[in-house]
Structures are given as C-alpha cells and as structure tokens.
Design a protein around this motif. Structure first.
Motif, PDB file in Angstrom:
ATOM      1  N   ALA A  43     -10.735   9.348 104.143  1.00 35.03           N
ATOM      2  CA  ALA A  43     -10.794   9.553 105.592  1.00 35.03           C
ATOM      3  C   ALA A  43     -10.688  11.049 105.886  1.00 35.03           C
ATOM      4  N   PRO A  44     -11.759  11.678 106.393  1.00 37.64           N
ATOM      5  CA  PRO A  44     -11.717  13.113 106.666  1.00 37.64           C
ATOM      6  C   PRO A  44     -11.073  13.429 108.011  1.00 37.64           C
ATOM      7  N   ALA A  45     -10.410  14.589 108.068  1.00 37.57           N
ATOM      8  CA  ALA A  45      -9.828  15.071 109.323  1.00 37.57           C
ATOM      9  C   ALA A  45      -9.962  16.585 109.343  1.00 37.57           C
ATOM     10  N   MET A  46     -10.832  17.100 110.208  1.00 44.44           N
ATOM     11  CA  MET A  46     -11.084  18.537 110.270  1.00 44.44           C
ATOM     12  C   MET A  46     -10.110  19.194 111.250  1.00 44.44           C
ATOM     13  N   VAL A  47      -8.834  19.195 110.885  1.00 47.96           N
ATOM     14  CA  VAL A  47      -7.782  19.728 111.763  1.00 47.96           C
ATOM     15  C   VAL A  47      -7.501  21.168 111.345  1.00 47.96           C
ATOM     16  N   ASP A  48      -8.059  22.129 112.074  1.00 48.44           N
ATOM     17  CA  ASP A  48      -7.956  23.539 111.679  1.00 48.44           C
ATOM     18  C   ASP A  48      -7.534  24.432 112.840  1.00 48.44           C
ATOM     19  N   ILE A  49      -6.714  23.878 113.737  1.00 49.58           N
ATOM     20  CA  ILE A  49      -6.249  24.619 114.910  1.00 49.58           C
ATOM     21  C   ILE A  49      -4.783  24.994 114.722  1.00 49.58           C
ATOM     22  N   PRO A  50      -4.423  26.265 114.925  1.00 48.66           N
ATOM     23  CA  PRO A  50      -3.013  26.635 114.850  1.00 48.66           C
ATOM     24  C   PRO A  50      -2.174  25.795 115.813  1.00 48.66           C
ATOM     25  N   GLN A  51      -0.960  25.508 115.401  1.00 49.93           N
ATOM     26  CA  GLN A  51       0.001  24.661 116.112  1.00 49.93           C
ATOM     27  C   GLN A  51      -0.276  23.164 115.924  1.00 49.93           C
ATOM     28  N   GLU A  52      -1.393  22.835 115.303  1.00 43.85           N
ATOM     29  CA  GLU A  52      -1.669  21.456 114.901  1.00 43.85           C
ATOM     30  C   GLU A  52      -1.803  21.323 113.382  1.00 43.85           C
ATOM     31  N   ALA A  53      -2.355  22.366 112.756  1.00 40.53           N
ATOM     32  CA  ALA A  53      -2.688  22.276 111.336  1.00 40.53           C
ATOM     33  C   ALA A  53      -1.459  22.037 110.470  1.00 40.53           C
ATOM     34  N   GLY A  54      -0.384  22.759 110.740  1.00 34.61           N
ATOM     35  CA  GLY A  54       0.824  22.598 109.937  1.00 34.61           C
ATOM     36  C   GLY A  54       1.445  21.228 110.122  1.00 34.61           C
TER      37      GLY A  54
END
Length: 273
Positions: A43-54
C-alpha cells in the motif's frame, strides 16, 4: 544463500500483510512507484509534507527516501520522517539518486545515511559517491561499473551496519560480510522513467514484510522478484512504452512457482549456474 523458495515466501508475505510504504520520492516517478507497490500487494503513501512526514513514519510499515527531486520542503520532510522511523523502529531505505556532483542532494544523502537505514540502493556511481570514493555519474546514469563499486559497497555496508544494493546488469547486494549477486532483470528497466526509483520502494515493502527474515534476504528477494517480473514483461512488449505497463501487470500476475523457478541468485564467489 537466499533460495528461490525463500524469495517466493517473502513475496507471499508482502501480499498477505499489505505493508504500508511511505514514499518521499522523486516527483517524476510518484505515479509509477505507487502502481508498482500496488501491483506487488503493498500500500503506497506519498506523504512528504513537513509536520506530517515524521508522524506518518511512526505508523508506516516502511519508509523510502529518494533524493531525485530534493526540494527544500522534501528535504525537511525526509529529515522528519527518518527521525520518526528511528523512534518507531520503522525500516527505511535510502536511494541517493544523482548524488556526487550536485551539492544539495549529496549533503542530504550523506547526512541521512548516518541515521541507520535498513538498506541503501543505488547505481555504482551513486554508491561510490556516498562512500566518498567517487564524484557521481552522468545525472541519474552511472558512469562506473558494478565491479568498480564492489569494495565501496562492502565498506559502506559495514560502516553503516546496513545492506547496500548496487544496481546493474547483475545486481550486487551486501551486508559488508556476505555478497550476493542477482542475475534477474532486463535492460528495458533503464529505458523507462522510474525503473530504478520504483525498485527502492519495492525493497522497502519487502523489508516491511520480512518478519524473521534477515534484511539481506529481503533486499535480495526484492531485486529478484522485480527482475523476474521485468523479464516476463519484456518478453511480451513492443518497446519501452508498453514495457512500463507490462511490468505492472507482470508484478501483479507473478506466482510463487514462477519465482522459485526463475530466481538467479548466487554467492559472489560462485559461478553463475
């Protein structure tokens, strides 16, 4: 040595567990990478936004950090995500795309490499540059051979306590002590956008699903399955355009029996059978 049966079992685990793979990756390849993961059963998740990525890295099964298009926002997200992965014990993969001559991505890759990646994957020039033994290739293309990078790969794996994979006509995978070769694959992978970048995400899925298997075995299995799917896709396509679509279809249709029969993996000291 990792056998065809073990590789097939790891593919089955990916399909049964549907690992959630967070990708901080090259903007050119996000769609292809996501489709490769879906075809494999992940399952891919392209989560690359600061404050969400971590935050997301603590929940994901695995994390990929690819330096292909390292914008300021992506660099911040990568640092956050790697820190989150470290806190949660999430396995993560570094794909140091086009490092060496370009200073921003080179510095970022060197910084992140010290944060305990489960695996590092790149072409020969990228691995040499990350090891401090080369100046990079021609953009994303390698100007060095696998044999040129073999020593640097072993040294890097040993120093970072990780698995290093060097992609080429015959892939080299090492944990610093053992060296395995994977003979599966096809030249058409180098003629479509994302052929190598998607492999980084594919490795991440196998590391996330590996259970008791060693990281070295998971990385070898990912290369082997991806290579077998590429061979089958190439056999039925007309060229690079249809190959990209055929590769996704091939990954989805690949059976455990086909993996067992088609795997070509050997110890570095052995002759290819």
């Amino acid at each position: 040595m990792t056998t065809g049966v073990e590789i097939a079992e790891l593919l089955t685990r990916v399909r049964e567990t549907t690992p959630l793979v967070q990708c901080i990756t090259n903007s050119v390849v996000t769609n292809f990478t996501a489709n490769v993961l879906l075809a494999a059963g992940a399952a891919p998740a392209m989560v690359d936004i600061p404050q969400e990525a971590g935050m997301f890295a603590t929940m994901a099964g695995g994390l990929l950090v690819n330096t292909g298009t390292p914008t300021a926002e992506q660099r911040a997200a990568a640092r956050e995500a790697v820190a989150g992965a470290g806190e949660a014990g999430t396995p993560w993969v570094l794909d140091p795309v086009a490092i060496g001559a370009l200073p921003v991505r080179t510095a970022l890759a060197a910084e992140l490499a010290e944060q305990h990646p489960a695996a590092v994957r790149g072409n020969a020039s990228e691995i040499l540059a990350l090891a401090g033994a080369g100046s990079g290739g021609r953009g994303v293309e390698s100007s060095d051979s696998i044999s040129d990078a073999a020593g640097a790969a072993r040294e890097l794996a040993s120093r970072l306590s990780t698995v290093v994979a060097v992609s080429g006509p015959v892939d080299l995978v090492t944990d610093g002590t053992r060296v395995l070769r994977v003979g599966n694959g096809h030249e058409l992978l180098t003629r479509v956008t994302g052929g190598g970048c998607a492999l980084g995400a594919f490795i991440t899925a196998f590391l996330a699903a590996r259970a008791e298997a060693e990281p070295l075995a998971a990385v070898v299995a990912a290369h082997t399955v991806y290579g077998i799917a590429a061979e089958r896709a190439a056999a039925g396509c007309a060229g690079p355009g249809s190959f990209a679509t055929a590769l996704i279809d091939s990954l989805a249709a690949l059976t455990a029996a086909e993996v067992e029969a088609g795997a070509r993996v050997w110890q570095d000291s052995e002759e290819q059978k």
